[in-house]
Design a protein around this motif. Sequence first.
Motif, PDB file in Angstrom:
ATOM      1  N   LYS A   1      -1.968   8.877  -3.604  1.00  0.00           N
ATOM      2  CA  LYS A   1      -1.439   7.104  -2.740  1.00  0.00           C
ATOM      3  C   LYS A   1      -0.821   6.655  -0.687  1.00  0.00           C
ATOM      4  O   LYS A   1      -1.625   5.619  -0.553  1.00  0.00           O
ATOM      5  CB  LYS A   1       0.348   6.325  -3.405  1.00  0.00           C
ATOM      6  N   SER A   2      -0.583   7.826  -0.777  1.00  0.00           N
ATOM      7  CA  SER A   2      -0.438   8.133   1.285  1.00  0.00           C
ATOM      8  C   SER A   2      -2.191   8.477   1.907  1.00  0.00           C
ATOM      9  O   SER A   2      -2.765   7.424   2.357  1.00  0.00           O
ATOM     10  CB  SER A   2       0.019   8.824   0.999  1.00  0.00           C
ATOM     11  N   TYR A   3      -2.913   9.297   0.627  1.00  0.00           N
ATOM     12  CA  TYR A   3      -4.239   9.273   1.219  1.00  0.00           C
ATOM     13  C   TYR A   3      -4.641   8.031   0.988  1.00  0.00           C
ATOM     14  O   TYR A   3      -5.824   7.314   1.209  1.00  0.00           O
ATOM     15  CB  TYR A   3      -4.422  10.217   0.401  1.00  0.00           C
ATOM     16  N   GLU A   4      -4.557   6.737   0.071  1.00  0.00           N
ATOM     17  CA  GLU A   4      -5.646   5.579  -0.053  1.00  0.00           C
ATOM     18  C   GLU A   4      -5.175   4.498   0.929  1.00  0.00           C
ATOM     19  O   GLU A   4      -5.971   4.142   1.102  1.00  0.00           O
ATOM     20  CB  GLU A   4      -5.365   4.863  -2.081  1.00  0.00           C
ATOM     21  N   SER A   5      -3.248   4.466   1.028  1.00  0.00           N
ATOM     22  CA  SER A   5      -3.038   3.952   2.066  1.00  0.00           C
ATOM     23  C   SER A   5      -3.864   4.520   3.136  1.00  0.00           C
ATOM     24  O   SER A   5      -4.325   3.731   4.267  1.00  0.00           O
ATOM     25  CB  SER A   5      -1.172   4.234   2.185  1.00  0.00           C
ATOM     26  N   GLN A   6      -3.710   5.929   4.058  1.00  0.00           N
ATOM     27  CA  GLN A   6      -4.621   5.698   5.295  1.00  0.00           C
ATOM     28  C   GLN A   6      -5.503   5.632   5.090  1.00  0.00           C
ATOM     29  O   GLN A   6      -6.287   5.379   6.224  1.00  0.00           O
ATOM     30  CB  GLN A   6      -3.843   7.896   4.882  1.00  0.00           C
ATOM     31  N   GLU A   7      -6.825   6.071   4.162  1.00  0.00           N
ATOM     32  CA  GLU A   7      -7.817   5.815   3.786  1.00  0.00           C
ATOM     33  C   GLU A   7      -8.070   3.902   4.565  1.00  0.00           C
ATOM     34  O   GLU A   7      -8.855   3.863   5.334  1.00  0.00           O
ATOM     35  CB  GLU A   7      -8.595   5.661   2.943  1.00  0.00           C
ATOM     36  N   LEU A   8      -7.555   3.339   3.704  1.00  0.00           N
ATOM     37  CA  LEU A   8      -7.371   1.831   3.923  1.00  0.00           C
ATOM     38  C   LEU A   8      -7.140   2.097   5.386  1.00  0.00           C
ATOM     39  O   LEU A   8      -7.503   0.694   6.310  1.00  0.00           O
ATOM     40  CB  LEU A   8      -6.544   0.790   2.703  1.00  0.00           C
ATOM     41  N   ALA A   9      -6.252   2.441   6.320  1.00  0.00           N
ATOM     42  CA  ALA A   9      -5.127   1.684   7.311  1.00  0.00           C
ATOM     43  C   ALA A   9      -6.916   2.401   8.341  1.00  0.00           C
ATOM     44  O   ALA A   9      -7.074   2.152   9.518  1.00  0.00           O
ATOM     45  CB  ALA A   9      -4.784   2.847   7.659  1.00  0.00           C
ATOM     46  N   TYR A  10      -7.595   3.465   8.029  1.00  0.00           N
ATOM     47  CA  TYR A  10      -8.526   4.697   8.575  1.00  0.00           C
ATOM     48  C   TYR A  10      -9.774   3.206   8.955  1.00  0.00           C
ATOM     49  O   TYR A  10     -10.164   2.914  10.088  1.00  0.00           O
ATOM     50  CB  TYR A  10      -9.269   5.647   8.384  1.00  0.00           C
ATOM     51  N   GLN A  11      -9.790   2.421   7.491  1.00  0.00           N
ATOM     52  CA  GLN A  11     -10.352   1.859   7.714  1.00  0.00           C
ATOM     53  C   GLN A  11     -10.654   0.537   8.306  1.00  0.00           C
ATOM     54  O   GLN A  11     -11.524   0.159   9.200  1.00  0.00           O
ATOM     55  CB  GLN A  11     -10.725   1.580   6.268  1.00  0.00           C
ATOM     56  N   TYR A  12      -9.564  -0.294   8.628  1.00  0.00           N
ATOM     57  CA  TYR A  12      -9.236  -1.183   8.893  1.00  0.00           C
ATOM     58  C   TYR A  12      -9.145  -0.913  10.800  1.00  0.00           C
ATOM     59  O   TYR A  12      -9.868  -1.519  11.578  1.00  0.00           O
ATOM     60  CB  TYR A  12      -7.686  -1.279   8.248  1.00  0.00           C
ATOM     61  N   ALA A  13      -8.909   0.559  11.100  1.00  0.00           N
ATOM     62  CA  ALA A  13      -8.511   0.681  12.542  1.00  0.00           C
ATOM     63  C   ALA A  13      -9.751   0.567  12.977  1.00  0.00           C
ATOM     64  O   ALA A  13     -10.539   0.536  14.269  1.00  0.00           O
ATOM     65  CB  ALA A  13      -7.827   1.922  13.236  1.00  0.00           C
ATOM     66  N   LYS A  14     -11.143   2.096  11.892  1.00  0.00           N
ATOM     67  CA  LYS A  14     -12.638   1.878  12.758  1.00  0.00           C
ATOM     68  C   LYS A  14     -13.226   0.284  12.359  1.00  0.00           C
ATOM     69  O   LYS A  14     -13.641   0.025  13.263  1.00  0.00           O
ATOM     70  CB  LYS A  14     -13.091   2.882  11.224  1.00  0.00           C
ATOM     71  N   ASP A  15     -12.582  -1.051  11.707  1.00  0.00           N
ATOM     72  CA  ASP A  15     -13.678  -1.792  11.585  1.00  0.00           C
ATOM     73  C   ASP A  15     -13.161  -2.243  13.225  1.00  0.00           C
ATOM     74  O   ASP A  15     -13.591  -3.142  14.023  1.00  0.00           O
ATOM     75  CB  ASP A  15     -13.162  -2.639  10.892  1.00  0.00           C
ATOM     76  N   ARG A  16     -11.753  -2.545  13.830  1.00  0.00           N
ATOM     77  CA  ARG A  16     -11.331  -3.709  14.558  1.00  0.00           C
ATOM     78  C   ARG A  16     -11.880  -2.352  16.224  1.00  0.00           C
ATOM     79  O   ARG A  16     -12.201  -2.969  17.094  1.00  0.00           O
ATOM     80  CB  ARG A  16     -10.286  -2.696  14.614  1.00  0.00           C
ATOM     81  N   TYR A  17     -11.347  -1.152  15.461  1.00  0.00           N
ATOM     82  CA  TYR A  17     -12.481  -0.280  17.167  1.00  0.00           C
ATOM     83  C   TYR A  17     -13.630  -0.895  17.157  1.00  0.00           C
ATOM     84  O   TYR A  17     -14.073  -0.631  18.542  1.00  0.00           O
ATOM     85  CB  TYR A  17     -11.861   1.321  16.755  1.00  0.00           C
ATOM     86  N   ASP A  18     -14.392  -0.868  16.772  1.00  0.00           N
ATOM     87  CA  ASP A  18     -16.046  -0.861  16.754  1.00  0.00           C
ATOM     88  C   ASP A  18     -16.272  -2.753  16.734  1.00  0.00           C
ATOM     89  O   ASP A  18     -17.287  -2.836  17.900  1.00  0.00           O
ATOM     90  CB  ASP A  18     -16.255  -1.072  15.360  1.00  0.00           C
ATOM     91  N   VAL A  19     -15.338  -3.455  16.992  1.00  0.00           N
ATOM     92  CA  VAL A  19     -15.766  -4.404  17.610  1.00  0.00           C
ATOM     93  C   VAL A  19     -14.870  -4.645  18.311  1.00  0.00           C
ATOM     94  O   VAL A  19     -14.913  -5.836  19.100  1.00  0.00           O
ATOM     95  CB  VAL A  19     -15.417  -5.584  16.487  1.00  0.00           C
ATOM     96  N   GLY A  20     -14.313  -3.541  19.084  1.00  0.00           N
ATOM     97  CA  GLY A  20     -13.187  -3.675  20.811  1.00  0.00           C
ATOM     98  C   GLY A  20     -11.815  -4.340  20.560  1.00  0.00           C
ATOM     99  O   GLY A  20     -11.580  -4.615  21.743  1.00  0.00           O
ATOM    100  N   ARG A  21     -11.773  -4.931  19.303  1.00  0.00           N
ATOM    101  CA  ARG A  21     -10.093  -5.039  18.947  1.00  0.00           C
ATOM    102  C   ARG A  21      -8.808  -4.294  18.795  1.00  0.00           C
ATOM    103  O   ARG A  21      -7.948  -4.366  18.897  1.00  0.00           O
ATOM    104  CB  ARG A  21     -10.008  -5.703  17.905  1.00  0.00           C
ATOM    105  N   THR A  22      -9.364  -2.449  19.283  1.00  0.00           N
ATOM    106  CA  THR A  22      -8.806  -2.063  19.801  1.00  0.00           C
ATOM    107  C   THR A  22      -8.722  -0.668  20.655  1.00  0.00           C
ATOM    108  O   THR A  22      -9.815  -0.774  20.705  1.00  0.00           O
ATOM    109  CB  THR A  22      -7.972  -1.170  17.986  1.00  0.00           C
ATOM    110  N   ASN A  23      -7.980  -0.180  20.932  1.00  0.00           N
ATOM    111  CA  ASN A  23      -8.837   1.042  22.613  1.00  0.00           C
ATOM    112  C   ASN A  23      -9.279   2.557  21.218  1.00  0.00           C
ATOM    113  O   ASN A  23      -8.217   2.715  20.517  1.00  0.00           O
ATOM    114  CB  ASN A  23      -7.759   1.632  23.499  1.00  0.00           C
TER     115      ASN A  23
END
Length: 481
Positions: free
Chosen positions: A414-436
């Motif tokens: 469950k932790s892996y699934e959650s961290q995977e979603l969080a990582y994908q979300y952070a990656k998407d935000r980073y790709d569009v420059g919305r996170t550092n």
Amino acid sequence: MRTLGILFLLFITTTSVFAQQKQWTLRECVQYALDNNISIRQSELDVEATDIEKMTAIGAFIPTVNASSNISENTGLSFNPVTNNAQTTTFLSSSGRINLGYTLFDGLQNFRNIQRAELSQLASQYRLSKMKDDISLFVANGYLQVLLNKANLDAIQTQNAVTLEQIIRTNQLVEGGQLPRGDLLEIQATDATEKQRIAVAENAVQISLISLAQLLLIKDYENFDIVDEGYELVQNEVALKTADEIIESAKQNRSEVKIAEKNVELALKDLQIAKGGYYPTVSAFFGYDTRFTNASSFTQVIDPNNPFSTQQVGVVEETGQTVVGQFPNTISQLLQPDPFFNQLYQNDGIAYGLQVNIPILNGFQTKANVRRNKINVQRSEFQLEQAKLDLESNVYQAYLDAEGSKKAYEAAEKSYESQELAYQYAKDRYDVGRTNAFDFSQSKLRYDNARIELNRSKYDYIFKVKVLELYFGIPATELKF
């Protein structure tokens, strides 16, 4: 011919390279360990030793037959072994003897020695079985450790590939003025950290492979490798059973309890054998002997020239008449020894009978031996109870470990699934420059750790289930992975 020679050398070289690059499956590793492990070989020698013990016990029911002979040459005054006369000469003599003995009764010790040898055979076979289970478990644990380290290495390498892509993309954005240079430095620092983790993970893989090879007694560490068959969780009926069911099955099937039970039976049998020392021993014997000598001898014979002589034997008192009689005249005659085989037949003799030994007093040795074996019986009974308690404790602990590792795996999943979603979300935000880059690196690190923890809990759970299966009575060679 030259072409054939070249083809042969190419075939040998290709075969050698293929053999060196062979990858081992878990079943092959387990079977190789069972065939070559030193501890297992020693246990197999113990089984062979009990076969010898049984053969010796059976041999006690077979009559003992011994033959002996001697040859000697005598010079000077000696007694002729055939005539038993003293004579001064040089002669050769020899004798032979065959003795046969059989024990008719010895307090049933022979029967109980056979029974003890059979019990000892079973006990050594159970010890061999336990040794094979232990070695198989060690090999499985080592194998799963290699798989875990490889899975962790793969996870880090996969994420590092993503990091390298992010470096290229971030560098383009920095050059275009869309991101600050600090983000590029942060991603590059993440890459350096991952490279370091990759080196550590590669080292862990090599160390675990060397440890497994040493367990298998394989010296070619450089070319030793295993097959990553993608082991998944296999739900079987053992994992669904209760602790009490597994404990009850373990008591009936595990070698630990069987060994302790046979030790109790061996102690009882030793006590019976010791008590046999109180009884008389009855044995029968038969002996045959003969002798030969080349010594000549003398005998008295009638003188052919003067066979008789007349001698006065008395006087008649009334008449004074002399009474005479005839006596044979004897002379000594030299006799040559009889032929060899004639002497063997003429000089042979036999002896047979029964012998009874009644123990009356032997310094309390029999009594002390009986008391000593009584103590051994009590000690082995205590060891049996302790073995049952230890087995119950170990099985219950293994059951709790399996349950705990299952829950840990489910939580890690469950932790892996959650961290995977969080990582994908952070990656998407980073790709569009919305996170550092720092926040993205932290999210990626948490995702990597979650994947590594999922791998660890997965293989830990697989191993704990295999331990339960062994306790349940499934042979090591039939474990399913």
